[in-house]
Write a protein that holds these residues in place. Structure first.
Motif, mmCIF file in Angstrom:
data_model
loop_
_atom_site.group_PDB
_atom_site.id
_atom_site.type_symbol
_atom_site.label_atom_id
_atom_site.label_comp_id
_atom_site.label_asym_id
_atom_site.label_seq_id
_atom_site.Cartn_x
_atom_site.Cartn_y
_atom_site.Cartn_z
ATOM 1 N N LEU A 1 -7.531 -45.709 91.630
ATOM 2 C CA LEU A 1 -6.226 -46.358 91.634
ATOM 3 C C LEU A 1 -5.303 -45.545 92.532
ATOM 4 N N TYR A 2 -4.639 -46.222 93.431
ATOM 5 C CA TYR A 2 -3.631 -45.601 94.274
ATOM 6 C C TYR A 2 -2.296 -46.248 93.957
ATOM 7 N N LEU A 3 -1.266 -45.466 93.946
ATOM 8 C CA LEU A 3 0.091 -45.991 93.842
ATOM 9 C C LEU A 3 0.774 -45.730 95.178
ATOM 10 N N GLY A 4 1.275 -46.787 95.765
ATOM 11 C CA GLY A 4 1.993 -46.683 97.032
ATOM 12 C C GLY A 4 3.415 -47.129 96.827
ATOM 13 N N GLU A 5 4.105 -47.333 97.914
ATOM 14 C CA GLU A 5 5.499 -47.779 97.839
ATOM 15 C C GLU A 5 5.790 -48.726 98.988
ATOM 16 N N THR A 6 6.785 -49.568 98.766
ATOM 17 C CA THR A 6 7.264 -50.399 99.863
ATOM 18 C C THR A 6 8.139 -49.536 100.761
ATOM 19 N N LEU A 7 8.073 -49.774 102.051
ATOM 20 C CA LEU A 7 8.979 -49.091 102.969
ATOM 21 C C LEU A 7 10.403 -49.580 102.707
ATOM 22 N N GLU A 8 10.531 -50.861 102.412
ATOM 23 C CA GLU A 8 11.844 -51.473 102.181
ATOM 24 C C GLU A 8 12.291 -51.323 100.734
ATOM 25 N N VAL A 9 13.580 -51.215 100.553
ATOM 26 C CA VAL A 9 14.210 -51.385 99.242
ATOM 27 C C VAL A 9 14.457 -52.880 99.119
ATOM 28 N N ILE A 10 13.999 -53.476 98.017
ATOM 29 C CA ILE A 10 14.001 -54.937 97.879
ATOM 30 C C ILE A 10 14.514 -55.326 96.501
ATOM 31 N N GLY B 1 5.101 -48.044 102.563
ATOM 32 C CA GLY B 1 5.927 -46.864 102.768
ATOM 33 C C GLY B 1 5.096 -45.674 103.218
ATOM 34 N N ARG B 2 5.708 -44.531 103.226
ATOM 35 C CA ARG B 2 5.066 -43.340 103.760
ATOM 36 C C ARG B 2 4.412 -42.459 102.696
ATOM 37 N N GLN B 3 4.575 -42.815 101.417
ATOM 38 C CA GLN B 3 4.029 -41.969 100.363
ATOM 39 C C GLN B 3 3.021 -42.738 99.517
ATOM 40 N N LEU B 4 2.000 -42.010 99.077
ATOM 41 C CA LEU B 4 0.928 -42.576 98.272
ATOM 42 C C LEU B 4 0.559 -41.543 97.217
ATOM 43 N N VAL C 1 -1.828 -56.722 91.616
ATOM 44 C CA VAL C 1 -2.655 -57.691 90.904
ATOM 45 C C VAL C 1 -2.095 -57.973 89.519
ATOM 46 N N SER C 2 -1.575 -56.951 88.848
ATOM 47 C CA SER C 2 -1.148 -57.167 87.466
ATOM 48 C C SER C 2 0.354 -57.075 87.248
ATOM 49 N N ALA C 3 1.128 -56.690 88.254
ATOM 50 C CA ALA C 3 2.569 -56.536 88.037
ATOM 51 C C ALA C 3 3.369 -57.014 89.249
ATOM 52 N N PRO C 4 3.260 -58.296 89.590
ATOM 53 C CA PRO C 4 3.957 -58.761 90.790
ATOM 54 C C PRO C 4 5.421 -59.159 90.579
ATOM 55 N N LEU C 5 5.862 -59.329 89.329
ATOM 56 C CA LEU C 5 7.199 -59.855 89.080
ATOM 57 C C LEU C 5 8.262 -58.771 89.185
ATOM 58 N N GLY C 6 9.273 -59.038 89.979
ATOM 59 C CA GLY C 6 10.437 -58.158 90.079
ATOM 60 C C GLY C 6 11.612 -58.842 89.403
ATOM 61 N N ARG D 1 12.827 -49.411 95.754
ATOM 62 C CA ARG D 1 11.624 -49.243 96.566
ATOM 63 C C ARG D 1 10.481 -49.442 95.562
ATOM 64 N N TRP D 2 9.703 -50.520 95.720
ATOM 65 C CA TRP D 2 8.717 -50.926 94.730
ATOM 66 C C TRP D 2 7.475 -50.062 94.783
ATOM 67 N N THR D 3 6.972 -49.688 93.624
ATOM 68 C CA THR D 3 5.683 -49.021 93.519
ATOM 69 C C THR D 3 4.607 -50.093 93.590
ATOM 70 N N LEU D 4 3.612 -49.868 94.427
ATOM 71 C CA LEU D 4 2.525 -50.818 94.625
ATOM 72 C C LEU D 4 1.245 -50.297 93.984
ATOM 73 N N GLU D 5 0.577 -51.134 93.213
ATOM 74 C CA GLU D 5 -0.753 -50.812 92.694
ATOM 75 C C GLU D 5 -1.726 -51.177 93.813
ATOM 76 N N ILE D 6 -2.550 -50.263 94.216
ATOM 77 C CA ILE D 6 -3.461 -50.524 95.334
ATOM 78 C C ILE D 6 -4.889 -50.172 94.916
ATOM 79 N N ARG D 7 -5.793 -51.120 95.129
ATOM 80 C CA ARG D 7 -7.235 -50.919 94.901
ATOM 81 C C ARG D 7 -7.968 -51.447 96.133
ATOM 82 N N VAL D 8 -9.112 -50.850 96.445
ATOM 83 C CA VAL D 8 -9.903 -51.308 97.585
ATOM 84 C C VAL D 8 -11.348 -51.543 97.150
ATOM 85 N N SER D 9 -12.021 -52.504 97.793
ATOM 86 C CA SER D 9 -13.412 -52.815 97.456
ATOM 87 C C SER D 9 -14.393 -51.970 98.252
#
Length: 174
Positions: free
Chosen positions: A74-83, A37-40, A107-112, A119-127
């Protein structure tokens, strides 16, 4: 049982699966590809307390040329789609292409849960530093049939419409 991509498309047409906006080109063999999505929210690297809301969170609108994410944050993002679905449970994953860049999501919360159409909140981490852009393909959602009585989700994150921080404090013990 895991739904095939063709069955996801059929169930979307019948109204049993919600994906909005829906693009037929994003239907995959056993999943549907979703976009960032467009917000982080950059949660920073300060200490968190599960009994308190995160403070100093600042929503960021991701510019068209992207945003450079940094490791150890830790970044929290969002899906562009409502799912979601009232009939099926869904599970969100990162794509191999995004994982190969050292980006991990969900990584830790994939179950819907069934009944969560959001619009799902995404846990985002980068190496390492990685630039992500709005509306880029970032993950896939798989749908699972459920066995037994279906109970609709009515938890802390029901009706989420944007990036949502942890709400563990809502029910935390003193």
């Amino acid at each position: 049982m895991l739904l095939t991509g063709a069955e996801i498309a059929r169930q979307h047409r019948s109204g049993a699966i919600a994906i909005e906006p829906f693009e037929a080109s994003q239907v995959e063999q056993n999943s549907y590809g979703f976009r960032l999505g467009r917000q982080l929210v950059n949660c920073g690297s300060t200490m968190f307390d599960a009994r308190r809301p995160l403070d100093r969170l600042e929503p960021i609108d991701i510019p068209a040329d992207g945003i450079l994410l940094q490791p150890n944050r830790l970044y929290l993002g969002e899906t562009l789609e409502v799912i979601g679905s009232y009939r099926y449970a869904c599970e969100l994953y990162g794509t191999l292409s995004i994982a190969a860049l050292g980006v991990w999501i969900q990584v830790s919360a994939p179950l819907g849960h069934t009944g969560a159409i959001i619009r799902w909140t995404l846990e985002i981490r980068v190496s390492q530093p990685v630039r992500l852009r709005p509306a880029m393909m970032i993950g896939k959602v798989a749908f699972w049939s459920v066995n037994g009585d279906v109970v609709q989700y009515d938890g802390r994150y029901a009706n989420s419409v944007a990036v949502t921080q942890s709400r563990l404090f809502d029910g935390a013990a003193p």
